[in-house]
Design a protein around this motif. Structure first.
Motif, PDB file in Angstrom:
ATOM      1  N   LEU A 213       7.439 -41.636 -47.490  1.00 10.23           N
ATOM      2  CA  LEU A 213       6.900 -40.331 -47.115  1.00 10.23           C
ATOM      3  C   LEU A 213       5.614 -40.046 -47.884  1.00 10.23           C
ATOM      4  O   LEU A 213       4.613 -39.596 -47.295  1.00 10.23           O
ATOM      5  N   LEU A 214       5.625 -40.281 -49.186  1.00 11.00           N
ATOM      6  CA  LEU A 214       4.415 -40.061 -49.988  1.00 11.00           C
ATOM      7  C   LEU A 214       3.267 -40.934 -49.488  1.00 11.00           C
ATOM      8  O   LEU A 214       2.129 -40.466 -49.370  1.00 11.00           O
ATOM      9  N   ASP A 215       3.571 -42.182 -49.173  1.00  3.84           N
ATOM     10  CA  ASP A 215       2.523 -43.079 -48.672  1.00  3.84           C
ATOM     11  C   ASP A 215       1.985 -42.588 -47.332  1.00  3.84           C
ATOM     12  O   ASP A 215       0.769 -42.606 -47.098  1.00  3.84           O
ATOM     13  N   ALA A 216       2.885 -42.150 -46.446  1.00  2.84           N
ATOM     14  CA  ALA A 216       2.452 -41.683 -45.129  1.00  2.84           C
ATOM     15  C   ALA A 216       1.585 -40.435 -45.239  1.00  2.84           C
ATOM     16  O   ALA A 216       0.685 -40.225 -44.416  1.00  2.84           O
ATOM     17  N   ALA A 217       1.863 -39.614 -46.252  1.00  3.89           N
ATOM     18  CA  ALA A 217       1.078 -38.394 -46.471  1.00  3.89           C
ATOM     19  C   ALA A 217      -0.152 -38.655 -47.326  1.00  3.89           C
ATOM     20  O   ALA A 217      -0.884 -37.711 -47.648  1.00  3.89           O
ATOM     21  N   ASP A 218      -0.369 -39.924 -47.699  1.00  4.27           N
ATOM     22  CA  ASP A 218      -1.509 -40.320 -48.518  1.00  4.27           C
ATOM     23  C   ASP A 218      -1.499 -39.589 -49.867  1.00  4.27           C
ATOM     24  O   ASP A 218      -2.529 -39.112 -50.335  1.00  4.27           O
ATOM     25  N   LEU A 219      -0.314 -39.536 -50.472  1.00  2.00           N
ATOM     26  CA  LEU A 219      -0.143 -38.866 -51.752  1.00  2.00           C
ATOM     27  C   LEU A 219       0.211 -39.884 -52.835  1.00  2.00           C
ATOM     28  O   LEU A 219       1.172 -40.639 -52.695  1.00  2.00           O
ATOM     29  N   THR A 220      -0.567 -39.877 -53.884  1.00  2.00           N
ATOM     30  CA  THR A 220      -0.248 -40.742 -55.014  1.00  2.00           C
ATOM     31  C   THR A 220       1.032 -40.286 -55.697  1.00  2.00           C
ATOM     32  O   THR A 220       1.858 -41.097 -56.130  1.00  2.00           O
ATOM     33  N   ALA A 221       1.201 -38.953 -55.791  1.00  2.00           N
ATOM     34  CA  ALA A 221       2.388 -38.377 -56.422  1.00  2.00           C
ATOM     35  C   ALA A 221       2.593 -36.973 -55.871  1.00  2.00           C
ATOM     36  O   ALA A 221       1.702 -36.382 -55.249  1.00  2.00           O
ATOM     37  N   ALA A 222       3.792 -36.440 -56.099  1.00  2.00           N
ATOM     38  CA  ALA A 222       4.120 -35.089 -55.657  1.00  2.00           C
ATOM     39  C   ALA A 222       5.150 -34.501 -56.607  1.00  2.00           C
ATOM     40  O   ALA A 222       5.794 -35.211 -57.393  1.00  2.00           O
ATOM     41  N   HIS A 223       5.307 -33.200 -56.540  1.00  2.00           N
ATOM     42  CA  HIS A 223       6.405 -32.522 -57.212  1.00  2.00           C
ATOM     43  C   HIS A 223       7.638 -32.700 -56.324  1.00  2.00           C
ATOM     44  O   HIS A 223       7.561 -32.535 -55.100  1.00  2.00           O
ATOM     45  N   VAL A 224       8.751 -33.037 -56.911  1.00  3.65           N
ATOM     46  CA  VAL A 224       9.940 -33.382 -56.139  1.00  3.65           C
ATOM     47  C   VAL A 224      11.069 -32.420 -56.484  1.00  3.65           C
ATOM     48  O   VAL A 224      11.334 -32.138 -57.652  1.00  3.65           O
ATOM     49  N   VAL A 225      11.730 -31.934 -55.431  1.00  3.01           N
ATOM     50  CA  VAL A 225      12.845 -30.993 -55.556  1.00  3.01           C
ATOM     51  C   VAL A 225      14.009 -31.553 -54.758  1.00  3.01           C
ATOM     52  O   VAL A 225      13.828 -32.079 -53.654  1.00  3.01           O
ATOM     53  N   GLY A 226      15.222 -31.453 -55.294  1.00  5.98           N
ATOM     54  CA  GLY A 226      16.377 -31.942 -54.554  1.00  5.98           C
ATOM     55  C   GLY A 226      17.611 -31.106 -54.818  1.00  5.98           C
ATOM     56  O   GLY A 226      17.797 -30.588 -55.923  1.00  5.98           O
ATOM     57  N   HIS A 227      18.451 -30.985 -53.803  1.00  9.61           N
ATOM     58  CA  HIS A 227      19.725 -30.276 -53.911  1.00  9.61           C
ATOM     59  C   HIS A 227      20.845 -31.177 -53.423  1.00  9.61           C
ATOM     60  O   HIS A 227      20.682 -31.918 -52.451  1.00  9.61           O
ATOM     61  N   ASP A 228      22.007 -31.133 -54.109  1.00  5.34           N
ATOM     62  CA  ASP A 228      23.176 -31.905 -53.704  1.00  5.34           C
ATOM     63  C   ASP A 228      22.774 -33.390 -53.688  1.00  5.34           C
ATOM     64  O   ASP A 228      22.211 -33.881 -54.662  1.00  5.34           O
ATOM     65  N   TRP A 229      23.061 -34.145 -52.622  1.00  3.34           N
ATOM     66  CA  TRP A 229      22.652 -35.544 -52.587  1.00  3.34           C
ATOM     67  C   TRP A 229      21.137 -35.690 -52.759  1.00  3.34           C
ATOM     68  O   TRP A 229      20.655 -36.666 -53.332  1.00  3.34           O
ATOM     69  N   GLY A 230      20.388 -34.719 -52.242  1.00  2.00           N
ATOM     70  CA  GLY A 230      18.944 -34.754 -52.454  1.00  2.00           C
ATOM     71  C   GLY A 230      18.577 -34.686 -53.918  1.00  2.00           C
ATOM     72  O   GLY A 230      17.576 -35.261 -54.352  1.00  2.00           O
ATOM     73  N   GLY A 231      19.394 -33.983 -54.712  1.00  2.47           N
ATOM     74  CA  GLY A 231      19.181 -33.950 -56.149  1.00  2.47           C
ATOM     75  C   GLY A 231      19.415 -35.305 -56.784  1.00  2.47           C
ATOM     76  O   GLY A 231      18.682 -35.720 -57.684  1.00  2.47           O
ATOM     77  N   ALA A 232      20.450 -36.011 -56.327  1.00  3.82           N
ATOM     78  CA  ALA A 232      20.702 -37.358 -56.848  1.00  3.82           C
ATOM     79  C   ALA A 232      19.529 -38.286 -56.546  1.00  3.82           C
ATOM     80  O   ALA A 232      19.099 -39.077 -57.397  1.00  3.82           O
ATOM     81  N   VAL A 233      19.000 -38.190 -55.324  1.00  3.48           N
ATOM     82  CA  VAL A 233      17.824 -38.989 -54.964  1.00  3.48           C
ATOM     83  C   VAL A 233      16.653 -38.642 -55.887  1.00  3.48           C
ATOM     84  O   VAL A 233      15.939 -39.525 -56.379  1.00  3.48           O
ATOM     85  N   ALA A 234      16.458 -37.361 -56.134  1.00  3.42           N
ATOM     86  CA  ALA A 234      15.346 -36.916 -56.971  1.00  3.42           C
ATOM     87  C   ALA A 234      15.465 -37.455 -58.394  1.00  3.42           C
ATOM     88  O   ALA A 234      14.468 -37.900 -58.989  1.00  3.42           O
ATOM     89  N   TRP A 235      16.678 -37.425 -58.968  1.00  2.00           N
ATOM     90  CA  TRP A 235      16.874 -37.969 -60.316  1.00  2.00           C
ATOM     91  C   TRP A 235      16.518 -39.450 -60.375  1.00  2.00           C
ATOM     92  O   TRP A 235      15.825 -39.907 -61.293  1.00  2.00           O
ATOM     93  N   VAL A 236      17.004 -40.219 -59.412  1.00  4.55           N
ATOM     94  CA  VAL A 236      16.755 -41.660 -59.418  1.00  4.55           C
ATOM     95  C   VAL A 236      15.275 -41.956 -59.171  1.00  4.55           C
ATOM     96  O   VAL A 236      14.688 -42.843 -59.803  1.00  4.55           O
ATOM     97  N   LEU A 237      14.661 -41.215 -58.261  1.00  4.30           N
ATOM     98  CA  LEU A 237      13.238 -41.392 -57.995  1.00  4.30           C
ATOM     99  C   LEU A 237      12.415 -41.157 -59.262  1.00  4.30           C
ATOM    100  O   LEU A 237      11.538 -41.960 -59.606  1.00  4.30           O
ATOM    101  N   ALA A 238      12.695 -40.059 -59.968  1.00  3.89           N
ATOM    102  CA  ALA A 238      11.933 -39.745 -61.176  1.00  3.89           C
ATOM    103  C   ALA A 238      12.171 -40.785 -62.266  1.00  3.89           C
ATOM    104  O   ALA A 238      11.254 -41.115 -63.030  1.00  3.89           O
ATOM    105  N   GLY A 239      13.397 -41.311 -62.338  1.00  5.14           N
ATOM    106  CA  GLY A 239      13.695 -42.304 -63.352  1.00  5.14           C
ATOM    107  C   GLY A 239      13.054 -43.652 -63.078  1.00  5.14           C
ATOM    108  O   GLY A 239      12.553 -44.320 -63.990  1.00  5.14           O
ATOM    109  N   ARG A 240      13.043 -44.061 -61.812  1.00  3.27           N
ATOM    110  CA  ARG A 240      12.527 -45.389 -61.459  1.00  3.27           C
ATOM    111  C   ARG A 240      11.039 -45.407 -61.191  1.00  3.27           C
ATOM    112  O   ARG A 240      10.376 -46.432 -61.384  1.00  3.27           O
TER     113      ARG A 240
END
Length: 272
Positions: A83-110
């Protein structure tokens, strides 16, 4: 942008707000879709932020792989990178809730270079969650994760009961009706449940600590996620960290959009 693609899958996304605003990606959980953030998004736009809200794999009709192995958090993290690549974004602020929160934690860590800041709503860090399973009541709270491993039975029993169950859990009627109707569409519930059914394939994979500025918003009346994991989450945030405790339940984006939006805006503005 209304859609983006990765590995033959097509994801629906709502890309709105000021085009030159700081980009914020908002990730939903189960059994939601991007409309979970409908009360939050206008408040972020009013603060000058651009929002990108995808319907994640299993929820976008064009992104429903058949194998449950393809619903691990690693695949979902790669979806956000696409999604970030398609939007031509090097980085973004990321927010997640429930399973989306789990994705956000792993994304920020990796991939910390792709995450300007992190705001996680309800969901503790995965490592804190694992620790709490045997050291608190979290294991009892999470009984449904084991029940969802059963084949076909949840799909048989849940559709007709989902609206009432969501209402009893504190979700507003309009959202409960939308999610329940969405899960009654052919194949929708099974693909959403695959997020849980993929968990055995991720056993032993550790989620790195967050190395980006992080805010964690938790409701102290959350039926699914208890205090122990919420408080231990601080052990897994290495950068600037803020813990926001609300007197509320699990469905914070739908129930407390003003407070959730305020936490996001504060984190974005303190980081940008």
């Amino acid at each position: 942008m209304e859609r983006f693609e990765r590995s033959g899958l097509t994801f629906d996304v709502r890309d709105c707000g000021p085009a030159d605003g700081e980009p914020v990606v908002l990730l939903h959980g189960f059994p939601q879709d991007g409309t979970a953030w409908s009360g939050v998004v206008p408040l972020l736009h009013a603060a000058g932020l651009r929002t990108l809200v995808p319907d994640q794999r299993g929820y976008s009709p064009g992104a429903r792989p058949r194998s449950r192995r393809e619903y691990t958090l690693g695949h979902a993290v790669d979806d956000v990178l696409a999604l970030l690549d398609a939007a031509d974004l090097t980085a973004a602020h990321v927010v997640g809730h429930d399973w989306g929160g789990a994705v956000a934690w792993v994304l920020a860590g990796r991939h910390p270079v792709r995450v300007k800041s992190l705001t996680v709503v309800s969901t503790p860090h995965p490592a804190a969650m694992i620790r709490s399973m045997t050291r608190s009541t979290q294991g009892l709270r999470s009984w449904y994760m084991l029940a969802f491993q059963l084949p076909w039975l949840p799909e048989l029993l849940m559709p007709g009961r989902m609206f009432d169950g969501l209402r009893r859990s504190g979700l507003p009627a309009a959202h409960a009706e939308h999610y329940a109707q969405m899960m009654q569409r052919p194949g929708a519930l099974g693909h959403a449940l695959n997020w849980y059914r993929a968990m055995p394939f991720a056993a032993g994979q550790k989620a790195p600590r967050s190395r980006v500025p992080t805010t964690y918003v938790w409701g102290n009346k959350d039926f699914a996620l208890g205090r122990a994991a919420a408080e231990w989450t601080a052990d897994f945030a290495l950068a600037d960290y803020r813990f926001v405790e609300l007197d509320a339940g699990h469905w914070l984006p739908e129930r407390r959009p003003e407070q959730v939006a305020a936490a996001i805006v504060e984190r974005v503005s303190s980081t940008s």
